[in-house]
Design a protein around this motif. Sequence first.
Motif, PDB file in Angstrom:
ATOM      1  N   TYR A   1       0.836  -1.205   0.000  1.00  0.00           N
ATOM      2  CA  TYR A   1       0.000   0.000   0.000  1.00  0.00           C
ATOM      3  C   TYR A   1       0.872   1.256   0.000  1.00  0.00           C
ATOM      4  CZ  TYR A   1      -3.186   3.610   1.620  1.00  0.00           C
ATOM      5  OH  TYR A   1      -3.896   4.777   1.742  1.00  0.00           O
ATOM      6  N   LEU A   2       1.886   1.279   0.827  1.00  0.00           N
ATOM      7  CA  LEU A   2       2.766   2.448   0.879  1.00  0.00           C
ATOM      8  C   LEU A   2       3.589   2.591  -0.398  1.00  0.00           C
ATOM      9  CD1 LEU A   2       4.049   2.295   4.557  1.00  0.00           C
ATOM     10  CD2 LEU A   2       2.537   4.005   3.551  1.00  0.00           C
ATOM     11  N   MET A   3       4.014   1.489  -0.980  1.00  0.00           N
ATOM     12  CA  MET A   3       4.849   1.562  -2.181  1.00  0.00           C
ATOM     13  C   MET A   3       4.056   1.976  -3.415  1.00  0.00           C
ATOM     14  SD  MET A   3       7.331  -1.687  -1.526  1.00  0.00           S
ATOM     15  CE  MET A   3       8.383  -1.451  -2.934  1.00  0.00           C
ATOM     16  N   LEU A   4       2.735   1.858  -3.398  1.00  0.00           N
ATOM     17  CA  LEU A   4       1.918   2.289  -4.516  1.00  0.00           C
ATOM     18  C   LEU A   4       1.603   3.786  -4.480  1.00  0.00           C
ATOM     19  CD1 LEU A   4      -0.572  -0.698  -4.861  1.00  0.00           C
ATOM     20  CD2 LEU A   4       1.333  -0.100  -6.357  1.00  0.00           C
ATOM     21  N   ALA A   5       1.972   4.471  -3.408  1.00  0.00           N
ATOM     22  CA  ALA A   5       1.729   5.912  -3.299  1.00  0.00           C
ATOM     23  C   ALA A   5       2.693   6.675  -4.199  1.00  0.00           C
ATOM     24  CB  ALA A   5       1.902   6.355  -1.851  1.00  0.00           C
ATOM     25  N   ARG A   6       2.327   7.902  -4.520  1.00  0.00           N
ATOM     26  CA  ARG A   6       3.175   8.733  -5.377  1.00  0.00           C
ATOM     27  C   ARG A   6       4.237   9.476  -4.580  1.00  0.00           C
ATOM     28  NH1 ARG A   6      -1.311  11.278  -9.434  1.00  0.00           N
ATOM     29  NH2 ARG A   6      -1.834   9.308 -10.421  1.00  0.00           N
ATOM     30  N   ASN A   7       4.145   9.449  -3.286  1.00  0.00           N
ATOM     31  CA  ASN A   7       5.114  10.128  -2.434  1.00  0.00           C
ATOM     32  C   ASN A   7       6.338   9.223  -2.267  1.00  0.00           C
ATOM     33  OD1 ASN A   7       6.535  11.244  -0.227  1.00  0.00           O
ATOM     34  ND2 ASN A   7       4.661  12.201   0.513  1.00  0.00           N
ATOM     35  N   VAL A   8       7.516   9.786  -2.469  1.00  0.00           N
ATOM     36  CA  VAL A   8       8.745   8.995  -2.415  1.00  0.00           C
ATOM     37  C   VAL A   8       9.037   8.522  -0.991  1.00  0.00           C
ATOM     38  CG1 VAL A   8      11.204   9.018  -2.940  1.00  0.00           C
ATOM     39  CG2 VAL A   8       9.635  10.219  -4.414  1.00  0.00           C
ATOM     40  N   MET A   9       8.717   9.326   0.010  1.00  0.00           N
ATOM     41  CA  MET A   9       8.956   8.909   1.397  1.00  0.00           C
ATOM     42  C   MET A   9       8.062   7.727   1.768  1.00  0.00           C
ATOM     43  SD  MET A   9      11.417  10.334   2.908  1.00  0.00           S
ATOM     44  CE  MET A   9      11.092   9.918   4.587  1.00  0.00           C
ATOM     45  N   ARG A  10       6.828   7.739   1.320  1.00  0.00           N
ATOM     46  CA  ARG A  10       5.953   6.596   1.590  1.00  0.00           C
ATOM     47  C   ARG A  10       6.495   5.347   0.913  1.00  0.00           C
ATOM     48  NH1 ARG A  10      -0.290   8.641   1.429  1.00  0.00           N
ATOM     49  NH2 ARG A  10      -0.066  10.181   3.087  1.00  0.00           N
ATOM     50  N   PHE A  11       6.999   5.498  -0.307  1.00  0.00           N
ATOM     51  CA  PHE A  11       7.602   4.355  -0.995  1.00  0.00           C
ATOM     52  C   PHE A  11       8.778   3.810  -0.196  1.00  0.00           C
ATOM     53  CE2 PHE A  11      10.667   2.412  -3.821  1.00  0.00           C
ATOM     54  CZ  PHE A  11       9.873   1.519  -4.519  1.00  0.00           C
ATOM     55  N   LEU A  12       9.590   4.708   0.342  1.00  0.00           N
ATOM     56  CA  LEU A  12      10.757   4.292   1.114  1.00  0.00           C
ATOM     57  C   LEU A  12      10.341   3.558   2.390  1.00  0.00           C
ATOM     58  CD1 LEU A  12      13.816   4.384   1.261  1.00  0.00           C
ATOM     59  CD2 LEU A  12      13.636   6.577   2.400  1.00  0.00           C
ATOM     60  N   PHE A  13       9.327   4.050   3.087  1.00  0.00           N
ATOM     61  CA  PHE A  13       8.854   3.360   4.285  1.00  0.00           C
ATOM     62  C   PHE A  13       8.214   2.019   3.938  1.00  0.00           C
ATOM     63  CE2 PHE A  13       8.647   7.715   6.345  1.00  0.00           C
ATOM     64  CZ  PHE A  13       9.824   7.510   7.028  1.00  0.00           C
ATOM     65  N   GLY A  14       7.562   1.940   2.785  1.00  0.00           N
ATOM     66  CA  GLY A  14       7.030   0.660   2.324  1.00  0.00           C
ATOM     67  C   GLY A  14       8.131  -0.339   2.047  1.00  0.00           C
ATOM     68  N   LEU A  15       9.239   0.151   1.479  1.00  0.00           N
ATOM     69  CA  LEU A  15      10.391  -0.722   1.218  1.00  0.00           C
ATOM     70  C   LEU A  15      10.985  -1.254   2.524  1.00  0.00           C
ATOM     71  CD1 LEU A  15      12.177  -1.749  -1.125  1.00  0.00           C
ATOM     72  CD2 LEU A  15      13.635   0.227  -0.705  1.00  0.00           C
ATOM     73  N   VAL A  16      11.045  -0.415   3.538  1.00  0.00           N
ATOM     74  CA  VAL A  16      11.558  -0.845   4.846  1.00  0.00           C
ATOM     75  C   VAL A  16      10.618  -1.888   5.459  1.00  0.00           C
ATOM     76  CG1 VAL A  16      12.000  -0.069   7.207  1.00  0.00           C
ATOM     77  CG2 VAL A  16      12.870   1.248   5.281  1.00  0.00           C
ATOM     78  N   LEU A  17       9.318  -1.652   5.368  1.00  0.00           N
ATOM     79  CA  LEU A  17       8.361  -2.633   5.901  1.00  0.00           C
ATOM     80  C   LEU A  17       8.465  -3.965   5.164  1.00  0.00           C
ATOM     81  CD1 LEU A  17       4.983  -0.831   6.645  1.00  0.00           C
ATOM     82  CD2 LEU A  17       6.505  -1.975   8.228  1.00  0.00           C
ATOM     83  N   LEU A  18       8.657  -3.912   3.850  1.00  0.00           N
ATOM     84  CA  LEU A  18       8.791  -5.147   3.073  1.00  0.00           C
ATOM     85  C   LEU A  18      10.053  -5.912   3.474  1.00  0.00           C
ATOM     86  CD1 LEU A  18       7.447  -6.802   0.857  1.00  0.00           C
ATOM     87  CD2 LEU A  18       8.863  -5.580  -0.784  1.00  0.00           C
ATOM     88  N   SER A  19      11.137  -5.192   3.719  1.00  0.00           N
ATOM     89  CA  SER A  19      12.359  -5.883   4.150  1.00  0.00           C
ATOM     90  C   SER A  19      12.174  -6.491   5.544  1.00  0.00           C
ATOM     91  CB  SER A  19      13.555  -4.938   4.102  1.00  0.00           C
ATOM     92  OG  SER A  19      13.792  -4.314   5.320  1.00  0.00           O
ATOM     93  N   ASN A  20      11.436  -5.812   6.416  1.00  0.00           N
ATOM     94  CA  ASN A  20      11.157  -6.387   7.741  1.00  0.00           C
ATOM     95  C   ASN A  20      10.278  -7.632   7.630  1.00  0.00           C
ATOM     96  OD1 ASN A  20      12.663  -4.530   9.160  1.00  0.00           O
ATOM     97  ND2 ASN A  20      10.952  -3.146   9.465  1.00  0.00           N
ATOM     98  N   ALA A  21       9.317  -7.604   6.705  1.00  0.00           N
ATOM     99  CA  ALA A  21       8.472  -8.784   6.505  1.00  0.00           C
ATOM    100  C   ALA A  21       9.301  -9.955   5.968  1.00  0.00           C
ATOM    101  CB  ALA A  21       7.335  -8.456   5.546  1.00  0.00           C
ATOM    102  N   ALA A  22      10.227  -9.669   5.069  1.00  0.00           N
ATOM    103  CA  ALA A  22      11.096 -10.733   4.549  1.00  0.00           C
ATOM    104  C   ALA A  22      11.996 -11.289   5.650  1.00  0.00           C
ATOM    105  CB  ALA A  22      11.931 -10.199   3.387  1.00  0.00           C
ATOM    106  N   ASN A  23      12.533 -10.425   6.489  1.00  0.00           N
ATOM    107  CA  ASN A  23      13.362 -10.883   7.611  1.00  0.00           C
ATOM    108  C   ASN A  23      12.562 -11.762   8.565  1.00  0.00           C
ATOM    109  OD1 ASN A  23      15.510  -9.447   6.603  1.00  0.00           O
ATOM    110  ND2 ASN A  23      15.239  -7.730   7.992  1.00  0.00           N
ATOM    111  N   LEU A  24      11.345 -11.352   8.858  1.00  0.00           N
ATOM    112  CA  LEU A  24      10.502 -12.135   9.750  1.00  0.00           C
ATOM    113  C   LEU A  24      10.144 -13.484   9.127  1.00  0.00           C
ATOM    114  CD1 LEU A  24       9.221 -11.923  12.515  1.00  0.00           C
ATOM    115  CD2 LEU A  24       7.211 -10.936  11.441  1.00  0.00           C
TER     116      LEU A  24
END
Length: 128
Positions: free
Chosen positions: A14-37
């Motif tokens: 959801y965050l990575m589909l936003a047009r805001n670059v900061m939201r995309f970046l936070f989505g990328l961090v959440l995705l990496s945390n999900a992969a780690n988990l």
Amino acid sequence: MALLIGVLVTASVYLMLARNVMRFLFGLVLLSNAANLTIFVAGRLTPESPALVPAGMLTPPDVVANALPQALVLTAIVIGFGLFAFALVLVYRGYDGLGTLDTDAMRHAEPIEDNQPTAKGKLEGTSL
């Protein structure tokens, strides 16, 4: 755990589909945390003892925990933090140079030509 991983992946997409670059970046961090988990859970969490061999023995006396998933997750955390720091600097420099975080407004490489639809759906150069 699977539900938490699913929520993290959903929120990150959801965050990575936003047009805001900061939201995309936070989505990328959440995705990496999900992969780690996911890696950590796939390593079968057990309350076993650490993989230490006492002096004078060739093997551990009891069943030991698998240290490989923990090492992989620790490495992924370090790499993810480095990626986040680098991307954060890129976002800052992009905002500093362009004055916006909206990806549609960042069009220096591909400027909008006349008679092309804009983000609002109207044609440039025409008045309605």
